[in-house]
Scaffold this active site. Structure first.
Site, PDB file in Angstrom:
ATOM      1  N   VAL A  80      -2.255  -3.343  -2.458  1.00  0.00           N
ATOM      2  CA  VAL A  80      -3.102  -4.837  -2.548  1.00  0.00           C
ATOM      3  C   VAL A  80      -3.569  -5.017  -3.458  1.00  0.00           C
ATOM      4  CG1 VAL A  80      -5.369  -5.692  -1.402  1.00  0.00           C
ATOM      5  CG2 VAL A  80      -3.941  -3.990  -0.541  1.00  0.00           C
ATOM      6  N   GLY A  86      -9.060   0.913 -13.462  1.00  0.00           N
ATOM      7  CA  GLY A  86      -8.152   0.267 -11.750  1.00  0.00           C
ATOM      8  C   GLY A  86      -6.852   1.137 -11.007  1.00  0.00           C
ATOM      9  N   ASP A 136      -5.141   0.622  -9.381  1.00  0.00           N
ATOM     10  CA  ASP A 136      -3.293   0.327  -9.534  1.00  0.00           C
ATOM     11  C   ASP A 136      -2.662   1.148 -10.404  1.00  0.00           C
ATOM     12  OD1 ASP A 136      -4.658  -1.089 -11.010  1.00  0.00           O
ATOM     13  OD2 ASP A 136      -3.683  -3.341 -10.622  1.00  0.00           O
TER      14      ASP A 136
HETATM   15  N1  LIG Z   1       7.350 -14.946  -3.636  1.00  0.00           N
HETATM   16  C1  LIG Z   1       6.176 -14.666  -3.967  1.00  0.00           C
HETATM   17  N2  LIG Z   1       4.915 -15.007  -4.479  1.00  0.00           N
HETATM   18  C2  LIG Z   1       3.953 -15.361  -5.092  1.00  0.00           C
HETATM   19  N3  LIG Z   1       4.515 -14.403  -6.599  1.00  0.00           N
HETATM   20  C3  LIG Z   1       5.538 -14.347  -6.378  1.00  0.00           C
HETATM   21  C4  LIG Z   1       6.557 -14.708  -5.211  1.00  0.00           C
HETATM   22  N4  LIG Z   1       7.848 -13.871  -6.155  1.00  0.00           N
HETATM   23  C5  LIG Z   1       7.364 -13.498  -7.366  1.00  0.00           C
HETATM   24  N5  LIG Z   1       6.286 -14.341  -7.617  1.00  0.00           N
HETATM   25  C6  LIG Z   1       5.110 -13.771  -8.289  1.00  0.00           C
HETATM   26  O1  LIG Z   1       4.866 -12.514  -7.879  1.00  0.00           O
HETATM   27  C7  LIG Z   1       3.529 -12.678  -9.382  1.00  0.00           C
HETATM   28  C8  LIG Z   1       2.356 -12.040  -8.472  1.00  0.00           C
HETATM   29  O2  LIG Z   1       3.042 -10.197  -9.019  1.00  0.00           O
HETATM   30  P1  LIG Z   1       2.537  -9.281  -7.730  1.00  0.00           P
HETATM   31  O3  LIG Z   1       2.824  -9.743  -6.329  1.00  0.00           O
HETATM   32  O4  LIG Z   1       3.017  -7.832  -8.645  1.00  0.00           O
HETATM   33  O5  LIG Z   1       0.514 -10.012  -8.189  1.00  0.00           O
HETATM   34  P2  LIG Z   1      -0.269  -9.052  -7.549  1.00  0.00           P
HETATM   35  O6  LIG Z   1      -0.675  -9.301  -6.212  1.00  0.00           O
HETATM   36  O7  LIG Z   1      -1.446  -9.850  -7.856  1.00  0.00           O
HETATM   37  O8  LIG Z   1      -0.612  -7.604  -7.973  1.00  0.00           O
HETATM   38  P3  LIG Z   1      -1.328  -7.138  -8.661  1.00  0.00           P
HETATM   39  O9  LIG Z   1      -2.789  -6.644  -8.224  1.00  0.00           O
HETATM   40  O10 LIG Z   1      -0.948  -5.224  -9.070  1.00  0.00           O
HETATM   41  O11 LIG Z   1      -0.527  -7.924  -9.945  1.00  0.00           O
HETATM   42  C9  LIG Z   1       3.381 -13.943  -9.346  1.00  0.00           C
HETATM   43  O12 LIG Z   1       2.953 -14.077 -10.460  1.00  0.00           O
HETATM   44  C10 LIG Z   1       4.296 -14.695  -9.196  1.00  0.00           C
HETATM   45  O13 LIG Z   1       5.039 -15.205 -10.636  1.00  0.00           O
HETATM   46  C1  LIG Z   2      -6.725  -4.746 -13.996  1.00  0.00           C
HETATM   47  C2  LIG Z   2      -6.420  -5.193 -12.576  1.00  0.00           C
HETATM   48  C3  LIG Z   2      -6.976  -6.168 -11.826  1.00  0.00           C
HETATM   49  C4  LIG Z   2      -4.989  -4.872 -12.402  1.00  0.00           C
HETATM   50  O1  LIG Z   2      -4.404  -5.062 -11.272  1.00  0.00           O
HETATM   51  C5  LIG Z   2      -6.968  -3.990 -12.003  1.00  0.00           C
HETATM   52  O2  LIG Z   2      -5.900  -2.708 -12.770  1.00  0.00           O
HETATM   53  C6  LIG Z   2      -8.419  -3.646 -12.236  1.00  0.00           C
HETATM   54  O3  LIG Z   2      -9.630  -4.205 -11.483  1.00  0.00           O
HETATM   55  N1  LIG Z   2      -8.560  -2.728 -13.265  1.00  0.00           N
HETATM   56  C7  LIG Z   2     -10.044  -2.314 -13.616  1.00  0.00           C
HETATM   57  C8  LIG Z   2     -10.282  -2.676 -14.812  1.00  0.00           C
HETATM   58  C9  LIG Z   2      -9.454  -1.582 -15.988  1.00  0.00           C
HETATM   59  O4  LIG Z   2      -8.371  -1.116 -15.308  1.00  0.00           O
HETATM   60  O5  LIG Z   2     -10.151  -0.824 -16.573  1.00  0.00           O
HETATM   61  K   LIG Z   3      -0.741  -6.071 -12.112  1.00  0.00           K
END
Ligand SMILES: Nc1ncnc2c1ncn2[C@@H]1O[C@H](COP(=O)(O)OP(=O)(O)OP(=O)(O)O)[C@@H](O)[C@H]1O
Ligand SMILES: CC(C)(CO)[C@@H](O)C(=O)NCCC(=O)O
Ligand SMILES: [K+]
Length: 244
Positions: free
Chosen positions: A7, A94, A96
């Site tokens: 997520v 984080g 992740d």
């Molecule tokens: N179908 C899509 N919908 C939304 N974003 C997409 C899509 N395909 C590629 N992207 C790209 O993926 C990026 C988001 O990456 P990702 O899904 O890893 O982010 P996230 O959900 O916030 O995860 P994290 O919090 O781990 O970074 C967006 O900045 C966008 O440019």
């Molecule tokens: C930096 C993000 C938002 C990336 O998903 C996440 O790893 C997070 O909320 N981290 C907390 C702050 C830290 O990692 O120090």
């Molecule tokens: K990220």
């Protein structure tokens, strides 16, 4: 069989694993969460674990609802990880980033590793060859850069990700695309150069929603693996089961 769910701050990504084998991946929005998980569990009847990395603002309850069908595990700071954590504020690191660090430690043994995750945020995580997590960096990702230029100025339009022709923007939109895209590319290459200069034996893993777009544009040749977080989630959980 394990269903891993990441997520993030923007989207939800999920993948089904049998041992180390990646069977299928899914991407969906937060509002579709319960419906999608239900479908995946129907398709793969032998899933016994639901393993979640929860960073975005989704209620745990959405997953707990499946506890009558599968065992649900939220990766947490209390889990057993394969690295020593040398972060100054380990409790705020984080989940992740911890999962990525665990995956890098397990999948690339005995070397320095840098994981770059390009999503909502760009995160850098460095785990040295002695398996010590040292820290890294957090920077805004593409969307945050485009949105902040628009939101905090009177005149700049909101644009979506587009590749600039050159670094010399000839219009407002070209200037924004150059600033955002070239800026981020130079930034990542700059970090990579810094890490490479500091350590000889280093593997660099690029992942996240924008990994493929970025890999093509970096000066440094780096292989993008968009599924690295989900693969790491599977590895982290298998490690936990073996070591608990
Ligand atoms: N179908 C899509 N919908 C939304 N974003 C997409 C899509 N395909 C590629 N992207 C790209 O993926 C990026 C988001 O990456 P990702 O899904 O890893 O982010 P996230 O959900 O916030 O995860 P994290 O919090 O781990 O970074 C967006 O900045 C966008 O440019
Ligand atoms: C930096 C993000 C938002 C990336 O998903 C996440 O790893 C997070 O909320 N981290 C907390 C702050 C830290 O990692 O120090
Ligand atoms: K990220």
């Amino acid at each position: 069989m394990i269903l891993t769910v990441d997520v993030g701050n923007t989207r939800i990504k999920a993948a089904v694993f049998e041992g180390d084998t990646h069977l299928e991946s899914f991407v969906f929005d937060k509002i579709e969460l319960e419906k999608k998980i239900k479908k995946i569990l129907e398709k793969f009847e032998t899933i016994d674990y639901l393993v979640v990395s929860l960073v975005g603002d989704v209620e745990k309850q959405s997953f707990v609802a499946f506890e009558n069908q599968v065992k649900v595990h939220f990766v947490s700071h209390q889990d057993t990880f394969p690295f020593i954590n040398n972060y100054g504020t380990p409790k705020t690191l984080g989940i992740d980033r911890m999962v990525l660090a665990a995956g890098a430690t397990l999948l690339y043994p005995n070397q320095n590793r840098l994981v770059i995750d390009a999503g909502t945020c760009i995160t850098y995580d460095f785990i040295d060859e002695k398996n010590v997590y040292q820290g890294g960096a957090i920077a805004p990702g593409f969307r945050l850069r485009y949105e902040s230029l628009h939101q905090f100025t009177a005149k700049l339009p909101l644009l979506t990700l587009q590749s600039p022709e050159t670094y010399i923007g000839k219009s407002t939109s070209e200037s924004i695309h150059s600033g955002v895209v070239n800026g981020l590319v130079y930034e990542i290459d700059g970090f990579i150069d810094e890490y490479k200069a500091a350590c000889k034996n280093i593997i660099i893993i690029l992942t996240g929603g924008d990994a493929v777009f970025l890999a093509k544009r970096l000066k440094n040749t780096i292989f993008a693996n968009s599924n690295f977080l989900l693969e790491s989630l599977n590895q982290t959980f298998q490690y936990k089961i073996k070591n608990d």
